[in-house]
Design an enzyme around this catalytic site. Structure first.
Site, PDB file in Angstrom:
ATOM      1  N   ARG A  85     -34.690 -12.207  39.362  1.00 11.11           N
ATOM      2  CA  ARG A  85     -33.302 -12.628  39.611  1.00 11.11           C
ATOM      3  C   ARG A  85     -32.872 -13.685  38.595  1.00 11.11           C
ATOM      4  O   ARG A  85     -31.696 -13.812  38.270  1.00 11.11           O
ATOM      5  CB  ARG A  85     -33.123 -13.155  41.037  1.00 11.11           C
ATOM      6  CG  ARG A  85     -31.709 -13.648  41.303  1.00 11.11           C
ATOM      7  CD  ARG A  85     -31.330 -13.734  42.775  1.00 11.11           C
ATOM      8  NE  ARG A  85     -32.348 -14.288  43.620  1.00 11.11           N
ATOM      9  CZ  ARG A  85     -32.727 -15.584  43.611  1.00 11.11           C
ATOM     10  NH1 ARG A  85     -32.166 -16.442  42.796  1.00 11.11           N
ATOM     11  NH2 ARG A  85     -33.663 -15.990  44.435  1.00 11.11           N
ATOM     12  N   TYR A 104      -6.556  -7.903  34.206  1.00 11.20           N
ATOM     13  CA  TYR A 104      -7.157  -6.926  35.118  1.00 11.20           C
ATOM     14  C   TYR A 104      -6.925  -7.394  36.575  1.00 11.20           C
ATOM     15  O   TYR A 104      -7.142  -8.585  36.893  1.00 11.20           O
ATOM     16  CB  TYR A 104      -8.643  -6.855  34.782  1.00 11.20           C
ATOM     17  CG  TYR A 104      -9.450  -5.877  35.577  1.00 11.20           C
ATOM     18  CD1 TYR A 104      -9.098  -4.546  35.674  1.00 11.20           C
ATOM     19  CD2 TYR A 104     -10.613  -6.291  36.229  1.00 11.20           C
ATOM     20  CE1 TYR A 104      -9.861  -3.656  36.400  1.00 11.20           C
ATOM     21  CE2 TYR A 104     -11.392  -5.406  36.948  1.00 11.20           C
ATOM     22  CZ  TYR A 104     -11.005  -4.087  37.032  1.00 11.20           C
ATOM     23  OH  TYR A 104     -11.760  -3.205  37.744  1.00 11.20           O
ATOM     24  N   ASP A 136     -11.822 -12.114  28.572  1.00 11.76           N
ATOM     25  CA  ASP A 136     -12.381 -10.817  28.974  1.00 11.76           C
ATOM     26  C   ASP A 136     -12.160  -9.883  27.784  1.00 11.76           C
ATOM     27  O   ASP A 136     -11.057  -9.397  27.556  1.00 11.76           O
ATOM     28  CB  ASP A 136     -11.686 -10.302  30.238  1.00 11.76           C
ATOM     29  CG  ASP A 136     -12.259  -8.952  30.684  1.00 11.76           C
ATOM     30  OD1 ASP A 136     -12.937  -8.281  29.871  1.00 11.76           O
ATOM     31  OD2 ASP A 136     -12.006  -8.565  31.843  1.00 11.76           O
ATOM     32  N   LYS A 184     -18.434  -0.130  30.449  1.00 13.61           N
ATOM     33  CA  LYS A 184     -17.519   0.596  29.574  1.00 13.61           C
ATOM     34  C   LYS A 184     -18.232   0.987  28.266  1.00 13.61           C
ATOM     35  O   LYS A 184     -19.105   1.831  28.281  1.00 13.61           O
ATOM     36  CB  LYS A 184     -16.279  -0.257  29.307  1.00 13.61           C
ATOM     37  CG  LYS A 184     -15.704  -0.941  30.564  1.00 13.61           C
ATOM     38  CD  LYS A 184     -15.106   0.070  31.504  1.00 13.61           C
ATOM     39  CE  LYS A 184     -14.278  -0.491  32.633  1.00 13.61           C
ATOM     40  NZ  LYS A 184     -14.926  -1.177  33.723  1.00 13.61           N
TER      41      LYS A 184
END
Ligand SMILES: Cc1ncc(COP(=O)(O)O)c(C=O)c1O
Length: 389
Positions: free
Chosen positions: A55, A108, A181, A204
């Site tokens: 993690r 977004y 972003d 993406k």
């Protein structure tokens, strides 16, 4: 060793030091062990290399972090399980109650909701502007102490291109951090600008095949290291197998990017000549409002083409349904072409003024252009446009 024990402690296979795999193995292990407590403690304290718990860090993730940081021109990177997690983590880690954030109507949707709705619950204040209004940004920064400016370029779906030089220097002058972003611009763009943190949806272009989700936060090593402790408590890490798939996808990143950008330009040029199309937005078109800035700021104009059908929302929806090669689906940047019809593109939860800033009209259609043969894509678009609206 009894068989019941063996299945839990399988034989170790060691690869000799002078015998390396050409593709790094997937470290699909949650835990890493040292032989003694002193070594384990040393790793905890950062006094020695190594891994303890996935993690927090893992060798497969580390390889991807190093690759992505280099692509973006920085030396720190932190991976998350989705692009949205890469956006939310720095906001949660950097902001405190009473802080002020500037964001934009063209962001977004989930980013707007995170800043304008969720973070408000924790006492974070925000101002929404249009990315076209950098004079407004200057006024807000001059009048309100601001911790963070969160922006995108090109924006989604209308592909407005932000003036990165002006925006980042305004933020720097007023002591605000910037978070870009950079998903639509790709992993290799905008590194030369004075941006503090870049975030990407690896879902993406990085993975490129639509079969894996991920996110990355990239910036100066000290800034990313400061985030890492908080982010490991919040726990959004990427799985090693997903990291491997993204690393694999990156091998063809530039080939895909170049080919998809070339296809997108051809689609944009073709649509611009069609009588049913009232407007095409693609920064690669010389007449596009963002063209000059994009030429200065970007290598490749991207793979999204957005246009308006003169006869509006219903016609746009029927056009999308008539396409054969473009699936009606979210996301972008994969090998296959996709379409988002107007009904799915309309902004929600905005004032009339903010909707006007977003520049999304009733007939706005977003195309994500893939790797198919360009003649097939244009024939498909023409056939769907030939259907009565
Ligand atoms: C600009 C932008 N940022 C972030 C995201 C979110 O990425 P993910 O779906 O990997 O969470 C998307 C997804 O469409 C996006 O278009």
């Amino acid at each position: 060793m009894k068989k019941r024990t063996r299945v839990t402690h399988p034989p170790q296979v060691r690869v000799p030091q002078d015998n390396r795999p050409l593709v790094a193995p997937i470290y699909q292990s949650v835990k890493f062990t040292f032989d003694d407590v002193a070594a384990t403690l040393g790793q905890f304290k950062g006094e020695r290399d190594g891994f303890y718990y996935s993690r927090v860090s893992n060798p497969t993730l580390r390889q991807l972090e190093l690759t992505l940081a280099e692509l973006q021109g920085r030396d720190g990177c932190l991976l998350t399980g989705s692009g949205v997690a890469a956006i939310s983590m720095p906001l949660l880690a950097l902001l405190r109650g009473g802080d002020h954030v500037v964001h934009f109507a063209e962001l977004y949707g989930p980013t707007r909701a995170l800043i304008g709705r969720l973070l408000h619950r924790y006492g974070v204040n925000s101002t929404m502007l249009s990315i076209d209004d950098l004079d407004g940004l200057e006024r807000v920064l001059a009048s309100t102490p601001t911790r963070l400016v969160v922006f995108e370029s090109p924006t989604n779906p209308v592909l407005k291109v932000a003036d990165l030089e002006r925006l980042t220097s305004l933020a720097r002058r007023h002591g605000a951090l910037t978070l870009l972003d950079n998903t639509l611009a790709g992993l290799h763009n905008h590194g030369e600008f004075d941006v503090d943190l870049y975030v990407h949806s690896l879902t993406k272009y990085a993975s490129g095949h639509g079969d894996v989700m991920g996110g990355a936060i990239i910036g100066r090593a000290d800034l990313v290291a400061a985030l890492r402790d908080d982010v490991s408590i919040l726990g959004p890490t990427l799985d090693p197998h997903a990291a491997y798939l993204v690393q694999r996808g990156l091998k063809t990143y530039f080939v895909r990017w170049d080919a998809q950008c070339a296809n997108a330009l051809r689609v944009a040029q073709h649509l611009a000549t069609h009588p049913r199309v009232s407007r095409v937005r693609y920064p690669g078109l010389p007449g596009d409002p963002g063209h000059a800035l994009a030429r200065r700021q970007m290598q490749g104009f991207g793979t999204i083409v957005t246009f308006d059908l003169a006869d509006g929302l219903e016609a746009g929806n029927r056009f999308a349904e008539a396409l054969q090669l473009f699936a009606i689906a979210a996301s972008l940047g994969s090998t296959e072409s996709l379409v988002v019809p107007p009904a799915l593109e309309q902004p929600r939860g905005m004032t009339a003024e903010q909707r006007a800033w977003s520049d999304i009209g009733p007939g706005t259609v977003r195309l994500s252009i893939g790797l198919e043969d360009i003649d097939d894509l244009i024939a498909d678009l023409d056939a769907a446009l030939a259907r009565p609206g």
